[in-house]
Design an enzyme around this catalytic site. Structure first.
Site, PDB file in Angstrom:
ATOM      1  N   GLU A  82       0.870  -1.169   0.000  1.00 48.96           N
ATOM      2  CA  GLU A  82       0.000   0.000   0.000  1.00 48.96           C
ATOM      3  C   GLU A  82       0.905   1.215   0.000  1.00 48.96           C
ATOM      4  O   GLU A  82       1.694   1.410   0.923  1.00 48.96           O
ATOM      5  CB  GLU A  82      -0.839  -0.012   1.286  1.00 48.96           C
ATOM      6  CG  GLU A  82      -2.313   0.105   1.036  1.00 48.96           C
ATOM      7  CD  GLU A  82      -3.071   0.111   2.349  1.00 48.96           C
ATOM      8  OE1 GLU A  82      -3.715  -0.904   2.637  1.00 48.96           O
ATOM      9  OE2 GLU A  82      -3.004   1.117   3.065  1.00 48.96           O
ATOM     10  N   ASP A 142      -5.764  10.335   9.284  1.00 46.22           N
ATOM     11  CA  ASP A 142      -4.515   9.756   9.766  1.00 46.22           C
ATOM     12  C   ASP A 142      -4.089  10.308  11.113  1.00 46.22           C
ATOM     13  O   ASP A 142      -4.280  11.482  11.412  1.00 46.22           O
ATOM     14  CB  ASP A 142      -3.398   9.998   8.742  1.00 46.22           C
ATOM     15  CG  ASP A 142      -3.544   9.063   7.549  1.00 46.22           C
ATOM     16  OD1 ASP A 142      -3.515   7.836   7.766  1.00 46.22           O
ATOM     17  OD2 ASP A 142      -3.714   9.554   6.421  1.00 46.22           O
TER      18      ASP A 142
END
Lengths: 266, 400
Positions: free
Chosen positions: A49, A60
């Site tokens: 990824e 995040d």
């Protein structure tokens, strides 16, 4: 069969779970990204990824935010990330690459142009954190037309009816976010995750990856026992952050080897 | 004329708005959408809201004919909607009361907010204290330094102020951090967004709570001048005070609606916060699609304005829509012109305006000169300038 599908089907025959490390492209410096990707594969990554840096990574936690900031200091944007994938493909045509990022860099290029360029770079899948299925019908169609898998997130709060909607748009696999919160947050409750993954499996035959909150060999092993793929993000980025130019690749290799052993032992 | 009926069921204003959030937030927004639909026309809820606006905020805010200013400028008569006279000194409280009352009904004991200049943070801390809710305010660490008095006000009101160190350390980063908190604590937390941005239903809900400004204005203008104004002028950062005064006027013909963005050091320098005026590319940030100041890679660029409340790279999606359908006009005013208008109002009318509102005043002066003496401009004086005296003093090299 797409590259992602074929990796999952091979692993299934071997009774194995995929290990998918996440790194942010351009972190700690763009010159390392392609070698980091090869290192990940050499030490057990079944897919990668690759994070696309963004100025406002709302989903995040602090670890991946810092990675994004380091990459942006070197002006690594989506165009540069696609170039890195192209370079990686010169010597690795087997490992699926899944881009993970936010909608705006894609919007800036445009859905059609993005799909063209991602295909040209030989990208396999795309996760766009802030594109829920209701808002990205046209984008998903473009990806499909280019044989790129649109990968979607499922969360602990996603109702079964919505799971249905999402799995109908997704291909490649679905990614279950194992906790409420941002990437790299607190401990995951493996019993809870197991029961959610089981119920998702009743609604789709797509492989189910699990990520967010996998921090060491023990959690990786526990997750591998219930999922088709284990995604390790913040832990990987922490190892990169803690390294210098000389030990970067070896530190990442060591962590990967630990995680791989744990996942294979599940 | 077809009545204005925006947004659609999923929060779209044409191509703008929407719900661009991570999957973890979808359920929380759905819950909010359902609860807001349930209460937005509920007489008991609205009565409670109206009671607080009257007795706690001091509404209706008056409209004031700025005669000396109008005479000095020469041209149209300038009227001011006095949102600066509200409790806490700005229009922000209209919205925080509405959302906090909703939070109570949803059984959420904790509210969070983002703030730039601190006005929305103070307004949130105020209503949280009044209703006995725990309150956490996210504020960019740069802004914490620049707006120390507001930080102290929030603390006096019992709120926790969290300095945000990520990104540009300003308003947009405070919003990111508040979103991260919300994702994590969604079971017990209500996120009170301060402007007409964010994912659906926020742009609509904040507009509805701020619409009291325009609703009152329509009644008051009839009483004072016997008709509606020729132009309504308001400053636009995210755009909540402008949306609040524009919205009830959208269906009223012959009333020009003019939003004034921050041109900062000048549009030509790129150092501004005026995505509509600059025709910035359309993109996705903070849950909605809108005009966005960004680079070629789609990363958000740093904005500049002397006024922290206008220093935002995006703009509420309904403004984007009103620009495209040409129902509203958008212009920009530089730091220098806003400062001149600030001093002008202080000296001619005895009112110290917020630097945000000074942008609207500056454009109103310019516009008034082109109009006749029997024409009327209504300016939304969205806040008072006490919070800005340090900034103004610093510009004049004065230490307070």
């Amino acid at each position: 069969m797409s590259r992602i599908q074929s990796v999952f089907s091979t692993l299934k025959q071997q009774g194995k779970t995929a290990l998918i490390p996440y790194i942010t492209a351009g972190d700690p410096h763009p010159k390392f990204t392609v070698s980091l990707m090869h290192t990940l594969v050499e030490h057990g990554a079944d897919m990668i990824e690759l994070g696309v840096p963004f100025s406002d990574p709302m989903a995040d936690g602090p670890v991946i935010q810092r990675a994004s900031e380091r990459a942006l200091m070197h002006k690594v944007g989506l165009t540069a990330v696609l170039e890195m994938v192209k370079t990686f493909r010169e010597t690795d045509q087997a490992t699926p690459i899944i881009l993970m990022g936010y909608a705006n860099p894609i919007e800036a290029i445009g859905a059609v142009a993005f799909a063209d360029r991602a295909k040209a770079a030989d990208v396999d899948g795309v996760i766009t954190v802030d594109y829920p299925p209701e808002e990205c019908g046209g984008f998903v169609k473009e990806l499909r037309a280019h044989d790129i898998d649109p990968v979607f997130l499922l969360s602990p709060t996603t109702e079964p009816k919505r799971v249905e909607l999402i799995v109908n748009q997704a291909s490649g696999f679905v990614y279950y976010v194992s906790l409420k919160g941002v990437t790299g947050a607190a401990n995951l409750d493996i019993v809870e995750v197991a029961s959610r993954v089981a119920s998702i499996r009743q609604q789709t035959s797509l492989p189910v990856g699990v990520g967010f909150g996998i921090r060491d060999a023990a959690t990786a092993k526990a997750t591998a026992a219930i999922a088709d793929a284990v995604v390790v993000g913040s832990r990987m980025v922490l190892a990169i952050e803690a390294s210098n130019e000389t030990n970067l690749l070896s530190n990442v290799a060591t962590l990967m080897a630990e995680l791989k052993a744990a996942v294979d032992a599940a | 004329m077809q009545l204005y009926d925006m947004p659609d069921a999923r929060g779209h204003f044409g191509q703008y708005g929407g719900t661009f959030v991570a999957e973890t937030l979808v359920e929380a927004l759905e819950e909010l959408r359902v609860m807001y639909e349930k209460y937005r026309h509920d007489p008991v809820f609205l009565a409670e809201y109206a009671y607080d606006l009257k007795h706690f905020v001091g509404r209706p805010s008056p409209i004031y004919h700025a005669k000396r200013l109008s005479d000095k400028v020469g041209g149209a008569q300038i009227y001011l909607k006095r949102e600066d006279l509200n409790h806490t000194g700005a229009h922000k409280i209209n919205n925080t009361i509405g959302q906090a009352l909703l939070a109570k009904r949803m059984g959420k004991p904790r509210v969070i907010a983002e703030t730039g200049a601190g006005q929305h943070g103070v307004a949130t801390a105020t209503i949280a204290a009044r209703l006995g809710l725990e309150c956490v305010v996210y504020m960019g660490s740069e802004d914490v330094k620049r707006q120390a008095p507001n930080v102290f006000r929030m603390k006096l009101l019992g709120a926790t102020v969290v300095p945000v160190e990520s990104g540009s350390k300003t308003l947009k980063d405070a919003l990111n951090e508040a979103m991260r908190d919300w994702v994590t604590n969604v079971h017990n937390t209500f996120y009170i967004i301060g402007t007409v941005a964010g994912p659906h239903p926020y742009p609509m809900m904040v507009r509805d709570f701020q619409a009291v400004i325009g609703v009152e204005s329509k009644v008051q203008m009839l009483e004072m001048v016997g008709r509606q104004p020729d132009a309504v002028v308001a400053c636009v950062g995210g755009g909540s005070n402008a949306m609040g005064i524009f919205y009830p006027y959208i269906d009223v013909p012959n009333v020009r609606l003019i939003g004034v963005e921050a041109a900062g050091l000048g549009m030509e320098t790129g150092q501004h916060a005026a995505p509509l005026t600059a025709n910035s590319p359309v993109g996705v940030l903070h849950g909605n699609r809108t005009y966005l100041m960004q680079d070629n890679d789609g990363n958000i660029i740093e904005t500049h304005s002397i006024s922290a409340g206008l220093d935002y790279p995006g703009v509420g999606p309904e403004h984007a829509w009103l620009k495209d359908i040409k129902r509203a006009e958008y212009v920009a005013v530089t730091d220098d012109d806003a400062m001149a208008a600030f001093h002008n109002l202080c000296r001619t009318e005895g009112i110290i305006p917020a630097l945000e509102s000074s942008h609207a005043l500056a454009y109103a002066e310019k516009l008034a000169k082109t109009m006749s003496k029997d024409q009327v401009i209504l300016v939304n004086l969205s806040g008072r300038g006490d919070k800005d005296i340090n900034t103004v003093a610093k510009l004049a090299n004065i230490t307070l």
